[in-house]
Design a protein around this motif. Sequence first.
Motif, mmCIF file in Angstrom:
data_model
loop_
_atom_site.group_PDB
_atom_site.id
_atom_site.type_symbol
_atom_site.label_atom_id
_atom_site.label_comp_id
_atom_site.label_asym_id
_atom_site.label_seq_id
_atom_site.Cartn_x
_atom_site.Cartn_y
_atom_site.Cartn_z
ATOM 1 N N VAL A 13 -1.373 2.098 -13.281
ATOM 2 C CA VAL A 13 -1.152 2.605 -12.186
ATOM 3 C C VAL A 13 -1.168 4.040 -12.018
ATOM 4 O O VAL A 13 -2.202 4.680 -11.307
ATOM 5 N N LEU A 14 -0.670 4.799 -12.968
ATOM 6 C CA LEU A 14 -0.774 6.320 -13.089
ATOM 7 C C LEU A 14 -0.513 6.561 -14.456
ATOM 8 O O LEU A 14 0.467 6.347 -14.954
ATOM 9 N N ALA A 23 2.994 4.946 -14.085
ATOM 10 C CA ALA A 23 3.419 3.802 -13.343
ATOM 11 C C ALA A 23 2.416 2.858 -14.139
ATOM 12 O O ALA A 23 1.424 3.018 -14.369
ATOM 13 N N ASP A 181 6.934 4.513 -19.118
ATOM 14 C CA ASP A 181 6.228 3.667 -18.231
ATOM 15 C C ASP A 181 5.545 2.296 -18.605
ATOM 16 O O ASP A 181 5.824 1.136 -18.161
ATOM 17 N N VAL A 191 5.767 -4.133 -11.486
ATOM 18 C CA VAL A 191 5.089 -2.536 -11.371
ATOM 19 C C VAL A 191 6.526 -1.651 -11.667
ATOM 20 O O VAL A 191 7.604 -1.916 -11.038
ATOM 21 N N VAL A 193 7.723 2.423 -12.000
ATOM 22 C CA VAL A 193 7.422 3.832 -11.889
ATOM 23 C C VAL A 193 8.549 4.639 -12.733
ATOM 24 O O VAL A 193 9.716 4.315 -12.522
ATOM 25 N N VAL A 240 -1.158 10.454 -6.670
ATOM 26 C CA VAL A 240 -1.013 8.986 -7.237
ATOM 27 C C VAL A 240 0.536 8.618 -7.128
ATOM 28 O O VAL A 240 0.992 7.724 -6.702
ATOM 29 N N ALA A 244 2.417 5.508 -5.180
ATOM 30 C CA ALA A 244 3.052 4.688 -6.029
ATOM 31 C C ALA A 244 4.613 4.606 -5.655
ATOM 32 O O ALA A 244 4.984 3.284 -5.384
ATOM 33 N N TYR A 249 0.504 0.848 -4.219
ATOM 34 C CA TYR A 249 0.026 0.580 -5.673
ATOM 35 C C TYR A 249 -1.457 0.555 -5.594
ATOM 36 O O TYR A 249 -1.927 1.225 -6.888
ATOM 37 N N ALA A 252 -3.182 4.064 -5.231
ATOM 38 C CA ALA A 252 -2.544 4.858 -6.489
ATOM 39 C C ALA A 252 -3.589 4.422 -7.666
ATOM 40 O O ALA A 252 -3.971 5.338 -8.245
ATOM 41 N N MET A 253 -3.518 3.083 -7.905
ATOM 42 C CA MET A 253 -4.270 2.904 -9.261
ATOM 43 C C MET A 253 -5.808 3.409 -8.994
ATOM 44 O O MET A 253 -6.156 3.772 -10.131
ATOM 45 N N ASN A 256 -6.081 7.074 -9.423
ATOM 46 C CA ASN A 256 -5.866 7.298 -11.100
ATOM 47 C C ASN A 256 -6.922 7.086 -11.814
ATOM 48 O O ASN A 256 -7.297 7.963 -12.554
#
Length: 330
Positions: A13-14, A23, A181, A191, A193, A240, A244, A249, A252-253, A256
């Motif tokens: 995700v990050l 993440a 992460d 998920v 973070v 991002v 998140a 999410y 954010a994804m 990213n």
Amino acid sequence: MEGRAAALGAGTVLNALATGTGAAFGIDVETRATVELDPAANGVDGEIAEDADADTDLIERCVALATERWGDGEGGRVRTDSDVPLAAGLKSSSAAANATVLATCDALGLAVGDGGRASDDAVGDGGRASDDAVGDGGRASDDAVDDNPGDPAVDVTRLEACRLGVRAAREAGVTVTGAFDDATASMLGGVTVTDNDADELRVREAVDWDVLVWTPPERAYSADADVARCEAVAPMADLVADLALDGRYGEAMTVNGLAFSAALGFDADPAVEAMPHATAVSLSGTGPSVVAVADPADPETDLDAVADAWGDRPGTLRRTTTRNDGAAVE
């Protein structure tokens, strides 16, 4: 003294390389480890089933650290086999470390769980939430999964085991940030973070997504990533992280993926092709894999269309799902 365990691969995700905040989410691909301990052995010998020439320092260090901490310094052997391709951005190192540490605990006869004896390593600076907050899909902060420190039935918590694997990864030189992460997503599922500088779990939440992974033929090693280029996109990484931490999410994804594809020199076209049909899409880790996800509740998503768009690209396509249960002793 033999133990077995399995841990999940994960998607991004990050990417934590820009700011130390990362993440990731667990997916239904596994790495399995078998550990045989021998008190008379001098050191640990490792084997990776998929590549006889692969570097085994990480899994050997995991066994050594685990027996130093929870055993009597036993040596022995460790073997991993995996559905997670090496150096593809799908957290193969984190999965191998987690599976190996848990298998070592199993070989030592230790009970692993999410509530156990409190230790400086297991208890971070974040708050606590109940087990129900995790199991029912709620958002949980640091060490929520370790919320019952007085339970004598658990000798080692999964977060303790996870942190030990992260330490081994740093010592083996396979990670820049420690990849807490990736490690928590692999160990706990859902998920996560994290603050990778402090090895602190900030959020863990269950998600139920369908997943499509495109893995090109080339490989990219996390330890070789251009950190300076990643740090240049820190303002986008901060955005991002905010998304998140707000539970957004998917947005954010996707942000990213665009930022880190540019920073790391990967083509963003696969992500652009997926965007009309996916809840989110991103370069995973430091590449080269690209991961698209679809929320089954979103009628606008169509991973078959994404697969069609990616089908002529060299490499492999894999359909899978997210996992919320994480790593376990077998």
